[in-house]
Design an enzyme around this catalytic site. Sequence first.
Site, PDB file in Angstrom:
ATOM      1  N   CYS A  53       0.819  -1.219   0.000  1.00  0.00           N
ATOM      2  CA  CYS A  53       0.000   0.000   0.000  1.00  0.00           C
ATOM      3  C   CYS A  53       0.846   1.259   0.000  1.00  0.00           C
ATOM      4  O   CYS A  53       0.470   2.268  -0.600  1.00  0.00           O
ATOM      5  CB  CYS A  53      -0.969  -0.005   1.178  1.00  0.00           C
ATOM      6  SG  CYS A  53      -0.213  -0.215   2.811  1.00  0.00           S
ATOM      7  N   HIS A  99      -1.466   0.642   7.401  1.00  0.00           N
ATOM      8  CA  HIS A  99      -2.147   0.826   6.118  1.00  0.00           C
ATOM      9  C   HIS A  99      -1.838   2.243   5.652  1.00  0.00           C
ATOM     10  O   HIS A  99      -1.495   3.121   6.463  1.00  0.00           O
ATOM     11  CB  HIS A  99      -3.646   0.610   6.257  1.00  0.00           C
ATOM     12  CG  HIS A  99      -4.369   0.538   4.941  1.00  0.00           C
ATOM     13  ND1 HIS A  99      -3.900  -0.208   3.871  1.00  0.00           N
ATOM     14  CD2 HIS A  99      -5.531   1.127   4.507  1.00  0.00           C
ATOM     15  CE1 HIS A  99      -4.731  -0.087   2.854  1.00  0.00           C
ATOM     16  NE2 HIS A  99      -5.724   0.724   3.205  1.00  0.00           N
ATOM     17  N   ASP A 139      -8.364   4.912  -1.176  1.00  0.00           N
ATOM     18  CA  ASP A 139      -7.876   3.662  -0.605  1.00  0.00           C
ATOM     19  C   ASP A 139      -8.085   2.565  -1.640  1.00  0.00           C
ATOM     20  O   ASP A 139      -9.218   2.187  -1.948  1.00  0.00           O
ATOM     21  CB  ASP A 139      -8.641   3.339   0.687  1.00  0.00           C
ATOM     22  CG  ASP A 139      -8.183   2.036   1.337  1.00  0.00           C
ATOM     23  OD1 ASP A 139      -7.271   1.378   0.795  1.00  0.00           O
ATOM     24  OD2 ASP A 139      -8.738   1.691   2.401  1.00  0.00           O
TER      25      ASP A 139
END
Length: 208
Positions: free
Chosen positions: A31, A84, A100
């Site tokens: 990520c 994250h 996201d």
Amino acid sequence: MEGDVPAAAATAHYQPASPPRDACVYNSCYCEENIWKLCEYIKNHDQYPLEECYAVFISNERKMIPIWKQQARPGDGPVIWDYHVVLLHVSSGGQSFIYDLDTVLPFPCPFDTYVEDAFKSDEDIHPQFRRKFRVIRADSYLKNFASDRSHMKDSSGNWREPPPSYPCIETGDSKMNLNDFISMDPEVGWGAVYSLSEFVHRFGSQNY
């Protein structure tokens, strides 16, 4: 899905800063690089000023954070990530959006909808799982972030997840500083560190 109607209304006049989700650079479990590439795209396409955008690292001291509405956990339960990373766009139009690439929520998603559905409330979460947020300006993230991807190898040197096909991201000074971004120690790394309530107060609905 929760938030669909208000999310649709909020995005009606908003032109996304990114290509559609399926056209974005994406590698599962990377990520931090997905968001770096998204920042790079925004910089190169000049649709919005880069200073409106931020990389947001989400973690805590235990590196155990619950996030709901993730593709990795269909249904009502959260995923417990060690960290994250999402992109925050604070539009000059007054609305804030979260990008996201791992969520089942809209992409991009209005800030308040994302917070309500993906983070929920700290009041219902044991203190050891409460999230903190390191917010870094996109230009600083592009300039300073580096990863040699060593965190994605096991003790035998095998990849836990296949790495991106493009070269590792590095700076003139570093080949690996990911831990400085994941750390929620405000004395370390770049940007500012917020609690969930501080994050919402700083970027949430009072801005639009």
